[in-house]
Scaffold this motif. Structure first.
Motif, mmCIF file in Angstrom:
data_model
loop_
_atom_site.group_PDB
_atom_site.id
_atom_site.type_symbol
_atom_site.label_atom_id
_atom_site.label_comp_id
_atom_site.label_asym_id
_atom_site.label_seq_id
_atom_site.Cartn_x
_atom_site.Cartn_y
_atom_site.Cartn_z
ATOM 1 N N GLU A 1 27.339 -2.980 -26.637
ATOM 2 C CA GLU A 1 25.953 -2.758 -26.243
ATOM 3 C C GLU A 1 25.882 -2.407 -24.765
ATOM 4 N N VAL A 2 24.980 -1.485 -24.436
ATOM 5 C CA VAL A 2 24.770 -1.090 -23.048
ATOM 6 C C VAL A 2 23.462 -1.690 -22.560
ATOM 7 N N PHE A 3 23.374 -1.863 -21.242
ATOM 8 C CA PHE A 3 22.152 -2.394 -20.652
ATOM 9 C C PHE A 3 21.082 -1.303 -20.630
ATOM 10 N N THR A 4 19.847 -1.680 -20.940
ATOM 11 C CA THR A 4 18.703 -0.766 -20.874
ATOM 12 C C THR A 4 17.542 -1.521 -20.227
ATOM 13 N N PRO A 5 16.462 -0.816 -19.856
ATOM 14 C CA PRO A 5 15.326 -1.524 -19.249
ATOM 15 C C PRO A 5 14.718 -2.597 -20.142
ATOM 16 N N SER A 6 14.906 -2.488 -21.455
ATOM 17 C CA SER A 6 14.334 -3.477 -22.372
ATOM 18 C C SER A 6 15.367 -4.460 -22.906
ATOM 19 N N PRO B 1 19.837 -5.325 -23.823
ATOM 20 C CA PRO B 1 21.014 -4.671 -24.413
ATOM 21 C C PRO B 1 20.685 -3.948 -25.710
ATOM 22 N N GLN B 2 21.264 -2.765 -25.867
ATOM 23 C CA GLN B 2 21.125 -1.985 -27.095
ATOM 24 C C GLN B 2 22.480 -1.361 -27.436
ATOM 25 N N PRO B 3 22.716 -1.048 -28.723
ATOM 26 C CA PRO B 3 23.978 -0.396 -29.085
ATOM 27 C C PRO B 3 24.177 0.901 -28.313
ATOM 28 N N ALA B 4 25.405 1.144 -27.892
ATOM 29 C CA ALA B 4 25.706 2.389 -27.185
ATOM 30 C C ALA B 4 25.434 3.575 -28.097
ATOM 31 N N PRO B 5 24.702 4.577 -27.621
ATOM 32 C CA PRO B 5 24.398 5.737 -28.458
ATOM 33 C C PRO B 5 25.571 6.716 -28.517
ATOM 34 N N GLY C 1 24.209 10.543 -14.578
ATOM 35 C CA GLY C 1 25.380 9.697 -14.412
ATOM 36 C C GLY C 1 25.067 8.217 -14.300
ATOM 37 N N GLN C 2 23.780 7.848 -14.300
ATOM 38 C CA GLN C 2 23.420 6.436 -14.180
ATOM 39 C C GLN C 2 23.805 5.681 -15.442
ATOM 40 N N SER C 3 24.481 4.549 -15.267
ATOM 41 C CA SER C 3 24.896 3.747 -16.411
ATOM 42 C C SER C 3 23.898 2.648 -16.717
ATOM 43 N N ASN C 4 23.556 1.856 -15.713
ATOM 44 C CA ASN C 4 22.703 0.686 -15.917
ATOM 45 C C ASN C 4 21.400 0.812 -15.147
ATOM 46 N N VAL D 1 28.553 5.728 -21.308
ATOM 47 C CA VAL D 1 28.115 4.341 -21.155
ATOM 48 C C VAL D 1 26.744 4.323 -20.473
ATOM 49 N N SER D 2 25.744 4.693 -21.241
ATOM 50 C CA SER D 2 24.369 4.728 -20.766
ATOM 51 C C SER D 2 23.467 4.785 -21.989
ATOM 52 N N HIS D 3 22.177 5.069 -21.761
ATOM 53 C CA HIS D 3 21.221 5.052 -22.872
ATOM 54 C C HIS D 3 20.028 5.925 -22.504
ATOM 55 N N PRO D 4 19.415 6.596 -23.488
ATOM 56 C CA PRO D 4 18.227 7.408 -23.186
ATOM 57 C C PRO D 4 17.097 6.614 -22.534
ATOM 58 N N ASP D 5 16.974 5.329 -22.850
ATOM 59 C CA ASP D 5 15.917 4.534 -22.232
ATOM 60 C C ASP D 5 16.157 4.337 -20.744
#
Length: 357
Positions: free
Chosen positions: A126-131, A133-137, A63-66, A105-109
């Motif tokens: 785009e969603v926030f990721t550790p690296s 913003p990336q496109p939402a998957p 459930g983590q988003s960012n 609203v999350s990302h595999p990364d």
């Protein structure tokens, strides 16, 4: 005469005023989703609010988003939150945890697996990721058998929240996250009992709230909603009918409150006020919109029947917002550049108003 500074009874709590600190993502948790001493200081600084609603807290790992957000799904997270709630209570405040399942609203990364949603439809943007913003998957559509687990994750996190010292919880049913995705008519394309007609689209929300109320007591549970909002690309058809049906179902549960955002026309929102017999918290201007809420907006909605008024950016930049509004003092502006950068700058560095001798 009711004003912002009139006390109010909310469930088992007596609020000294009707100002609510709205939930705002600050992404300053430590590794493992742990709350920090800076978070304890941040919330304690704002304990004069009638009620604080925390930043969004993930109820499960998926459930983590960012990145940088706190959780309530491990024993270590519970232990890390206790100094936060203790600090708020020591300063005379009251605090609910906002339980926020990001859904699609999350990302595999960020979470190490594909995010989930009611259907395999990507969020817009785009969603926030550790690296960065990336496109939402495209999320993985939940199997029918999995849905009760995700509805139940709110109840599991609520039990942990109470154990961590929170006075209650608010389910994040707004702004395009998981509950909002089920309410949506374009993020939710299901053809089973959770999609299609209004009665099916509200089912996940009702089940999540009911499970949480059963877990910790209905008077400790609220829900935040954004009728008609389009955050992350969600769309909703028949907004008035959808939310009237949802509030009618929720009204049977005896909840602490419903928390509405000003994301629809005022006539829709006032109709929902009439449909909801319990306590209403109103966020009086569009969240993240061009206008920051002020005293006039609060008084307007108190006049329209809201019981409590939530302020976001006002509390972010003014730890003494209650006193500033009470005395008609200037409201300091926010520094948007420090919203999500981490550290204490723009977090603990906003001062209280200083009177000039």
């Amino acid at each position: 005469m009711t004003t912002l500074f009139t006390s109010y009874r909310l469930g088992g709590l007596t609020l000294p005023n009707r100002l609510v600190m709205a939930p705002m993502s600050r992404v300053r948790a430590a590794a493992g989703g742990l709350a920090t001493p800076s978070m304890a200081a941040y919330y304690a600084q704002r304990a004069t609010a009638g009620l604080i609603v925390s930043e969004g807290v993930q109820p499960s790992a998926v459930g983590q988003s960012n990145p940088g957000t706190p959780g309530l799904h491990t024993d270590e997270q519970v232990a890390a939150w206790r100094p936060v709630t203790d600090a708020v209570h020591t300063n005379g405040g009251r605090i609910f945890a906002q339980l926020m399942h990001g859904g699609r609203v999350s990302h595999p990364d960020t979470i190490g697996t594909l995010p989930v949603g009611p259907s395999a439809v990507a969020a817009v943007g785009e969603v926030f990721t550790p690296s960065g913003p990336q496109p939402a998957p495209v999320p993985r559509a939940l199997d029918l058998a999995e849905i009760p687990e995700h509805a139940g994750s709110y109840a599991d996190a609520a039990r942990r929240a109470v154990d961590a010292g929170f006075d209650g919880v608010e389910l994040h049913g707004a702004n395009g996250y998981l509950i909002s995705q089920f309410l949506s008519s374009n993020a939710n394309l299901r053809t089973d009992g959770y999609g299609g007609p209004i009665a099916h689209r509200i089912r996940f929300a009702v089940e999540a709230v009911a499970a949480t109320a059963e877990a910790v007591g209905a008077d400790r549970v609220g829900i935040r909603l954004s009728p008609g909002a389009t955050f992350w690309g969600v769309q909703e058809t028949e907004v008035r009918e959808l939310y009237t049906a949802l509030l009618t179902e929720l009204a049977t549960l005896g909840l602490a409150y419903v928390h509405l955002e000003a994301t629809s026309d005022e006539d829709v929102l006032t109709a929902l006020r009439r449909a909801w017999p319990g306590t209403l918290i109103m966020n009086p201007v569009l969240p993240m919109g061009p206008k920051q809420a002020g005293r006039d907006d609060a008084d307007h909605w108190l006049g329209l029947g809201a019981d409590l008024i939530s302020f976001g950016r006002g509390f972010l930049a003014n730890p003494d917002l209650v006193e500033r509004l009470r005395r008609g003092l200037p409201i300091a502006p926010v520094d948007e550049a420090t919203y999500y950068q981490g550290g204490d700058a723009g977090y603990l560095t906003y001062p209280a108003h200083q009177d000039v001798a």
